[in-house]
Design a protein around this motif. Structure first.
Motif, PDB file in Angstrom:
ATOM      1  N   MET A   3       0.163  -7.072  -3.995  1.00 46.68           N
ATOM      2  CA  MET A   3       1.356  -7.621  -4.638  1.00 46.68           C
ATOM      3  C   MET A   3       1.975  -6.663  -5.664  1.00 46.68           C
ATOM      4  SD  MET A   3       2.151 -10.463  -3.343  1.00 46.68           S
ATOM      5  CE  MET A   3       1.537 -11.786  -2.317  1.00 46.68           C
ATOM      6  N   ILE A  10       5.777  -5.263  -5.013  1.00 43.31           N
ATOM      7  CA  ILE A  10       6.916  -6.151  -5.276  1.00 43.31           C
ATOM      8  C   ILE A  10       6.944  -6.592  -6.736  1.00 43.31           C
ATOM      9  CG2 ILE A  10       7.209  -6.932  -2.905  1.00 43.31           C
ATOM     10  CD1 ILE A  10       5.848  -9.538  -3.654  1.00 43.31           C
ATOM     11  N   VAL A  55       5.072 -16.707  -5.064  1.00 46.05           N
ATOM     12  CA  VAL A  55       5.114 -15.860  -3.884  1.00 46.05           C
ATOM     13  C   VAL A  55       3.734 -15.921  -3.238  1.00 46.05           C
ATOM     14  CG1 VAL A  55       5.471 -13.534  -2.975  1.00 46.05           C
ATOM     15  CG2 VAL A  55       6.802 -14.325  -4.955  1.00 46.05           C
ATOM     16  N   ALA A  82       1.462 -14.964   0.427  1.00 50.23           N
ATOM     17  CA  ALA A  82       1.457 -14.237   1.696  1.00 50.23           C
ATOM     18  C   ALA A  82       0.403 -14.805   2.642  1.00 50.23           C
ATOM     19  CB  ALA A  82       1.184 -12.754   1.452  1.00 50.23           C
ATOM     20  N   CYS A 131       8.289 -18.773  -2.165  1.00 47.32           N
ATOM     21  CA  CYS A 131       8.639 -17.552  -1.444  1.00 47.32           C
ATOM     22  C   CYS A 131       7.464 -17.209  -0.530  1.00 47.32           C
ATOM     23  CB  CYS A 131       8.909 -16.404  -2.414  1.00 47.32           C
ATOM     24  SG  CYS A 131      10.170 -16.760  -3.648  1.00 47.32           S
ATOM     25  N   VAL A 163       5.750 -15.166   2.376  1.00 45.58           N
ATOM     26  CA  VAL A 163       5.854 -13.868   3.027  1.00 45.58           C
ATOM     27  C   VAL A 163       4.897 -13.826   4.215  1.00 45.58           C
ATOM     28  CG1 VAL A 163       5.695 -11.375   2.731  1.00 45.58           C
ATOM     29  CG2 VAL A 163       6.419 -12.808   0.805  1.00 45.58           C
ATOM     30  N   HIS A 174       5.385  -7.242   2.857  1.00 44.68           N
ATOM     31  CA  HIS A 174       5.632  -7.146   1.414  1.00 44.68           C
ATOM     32  C   HIS A 174       5.022  -5.891   0.809  1.00 44.68           C
ATOM     33  CE1 HIS A 174       1.838  -9.083   2.133  1.00 44.68           C
ATOM     34  NE2 HIS A 174       1.463  -8.972   0.879  1.00 44.68           N
ATOM     35  N   GLU A 175       3.949  -5.417   1.411  1.00 45.37           N
ATOM     36  CA  GLU A 175       3.262  -4.229   0.919  1.00 45.37           C
ATOM     37  C   GLU A 175       3.894  -2.954   1.462  1.00 45.37           C
ATOM     38  OE1 GLU A 175      -1.427  -2.882   0.394  1.00 45.37           O
ATOM     39  OE2 GLU A 175      -0.860  -4.268   2.003  1.00 45.37           O
ATOM     40  N   PRO A 181       8.301  -3.141   0.256  1.00 45.37           N
ATOM     41  CA  PRO A 181       8.472  -3.947  -0.957  1.00 45.37           C
ATOM     42  C   PRO A 181       9.910  -4.033  -1.437  1.00 45.37           C
ATOM     43  CG  PRO A 181       7.504  -1.826  -1.510  1.00 45.37           C
ATOM     44  CD  PRO A 181       7.507  -1.927  -0.019  1.00 45.37           C
ATOM     45  N   THR A 213      11.663  -6.677   0.611  1.00 40.86           N
ATOM     46  CA  THR A 213      11.069  -7.988   0.333  1.00 40.86           C
ATOM     47  C   THR A 213      11.469  -8.481  -1.048  1.00 40.86           C
ATOM     48  OG1 THR A 213       9.161  -7.443   1.738  1.00 40.86           O
ATOM     49  CG2 THR A 213       8.911  -9.281   0.210  1.00 40.86           C
TER      50      THR A 213
END
Length: 288
Positions: free
Chosen positions: A42, A45, A96, A98, A120, A122, A269-270, A273, A276
């Motif tokens: 994380m 982001i 957020v 994931a 959110c 992901v 996301h990784e 970023p 995202t």
């Protein structure tokens, strides 16, 4: 700022890593459940959002960078932990989440509206790798998950499934879309996560589907329909097809906003970023 917190599960105190960056309204960040996942996924982001928000990224029980107790992890633990963390960092403007963490978040917020702010999600998932590949759950998966707790034998079973060649193959096949992204340094960091003390207990159960937050697509979608808070779904165009179909089904529900990024797989996301974080900023109404 790196911190840690103590969460008690069935009489055992468990230490978990927490990173807090930025100032402003709180955004809680829950990483995916996977053999290579930790709160560090994380960081990219959070670095892009912390000019406007206080970003709180936390490791999930049984995963992350710290030693992990030999526990027979089960979905109830993760349901309890999501409730705990949203109470610990109360009234976030958004959460957020994931992968499987998104599935647990949906389940929690369906019964506790307003507890997580805006959602959110992901690359949200609800089904582990083995059931996804096999197309169904199998009793043998649960039996193997118990074997992994046995000293010696469990370690050997874990290493048959989580080793350098397997991690590289799975990462490039399902997690990252650009082979060059997985540099030697990043690969070493992922290996370090898999080598943490006690990593096998939650990791193997995740792979076997024993940590799935739901048991069917219908249950997944029904939980999402009960959520009254705004939901954003972000996923990558190159997501593996079986997982992508679940994300698309979720995205098609009324009142859910979705963004399909042109690249990215399960760790969009990784790997991406900037794109995202931009989607999350728009959803939260924050300045770019």
């Amino acid at each position: 700022m790196q911190e840690s917190l103590i969460w008690n599960w069935r009489g055992r105190d468990i230490q978990l890593g927490v990173d807090i960056r930025g100032e402003g309204p709180t955004v809680v960040m829950l990483p995916a459940l996977s053999s290579i996942s930790s709160r560090s996924e994380m960081h990219p982001i959070s670095e892009l959002l912390n000019s406007s928000f206080r970003c709180v990224a936390v490791d999930l029980p049984g995963f992350g960078s710290l030693p992990r107790p030999p526990t027979a992890w089960a979905p109830d633990a993760y349901r309890s932990f999501v409730a705990f963390i949203l109470d610990r960092f109360s009234n976030p403007v958004a959460t957020v989440a994931a992968g499987h963490a998104a599935g647990y978040l949906i389940g929690h917020v369906a019964g506790h509206p307003g507890s997580a702010g805006r959602l959110c999600l992901v690359a949200p998932t609800w089904r582990g790798p083995l059931p996804t590949m096999m197309g169904r759950r199998h009793p043998a998966f649960r039996a193997l998950s118990r074997v992994v707790d046995v000293p010696g034998l469990g370690t050997a079973l874990y290493r048959l499934n989580v080793n350098r060649p397997m991690i590289r193959m799975m990462s490039l096949g399902h997690v990252y879309s650009d082979r060059s992204w997985l540099t030697a340094q990043r690969f070493a960091e992922k290996l370090q996560v898999t080598n943490a003390i006690g990593a096998r207990h939650a990791s193997f159960r995740f792979v076997a589907g024993e940590l799935d937050p739901m048991t069917s697509r219908d249950e997944f979608l029904q939980a999402a329909r009960r959520v009254k808070d705004p939901i954003l779904v972000v996923y990558g165009a190159k997501t593996p097809l079986r997982s992508k179909s679940e994300m698309q089904a979720l995205s098609e529900l009324p009142e859910i906003s979705s963004v399909e990024l042109p690249q990215g797989k399960l760790a969009v996301h990784e790997e991406f970023p900037t794109e995202t974080a931009a989607a999350i900023r728009r959803f939260l109404g924050a300045a770019p």
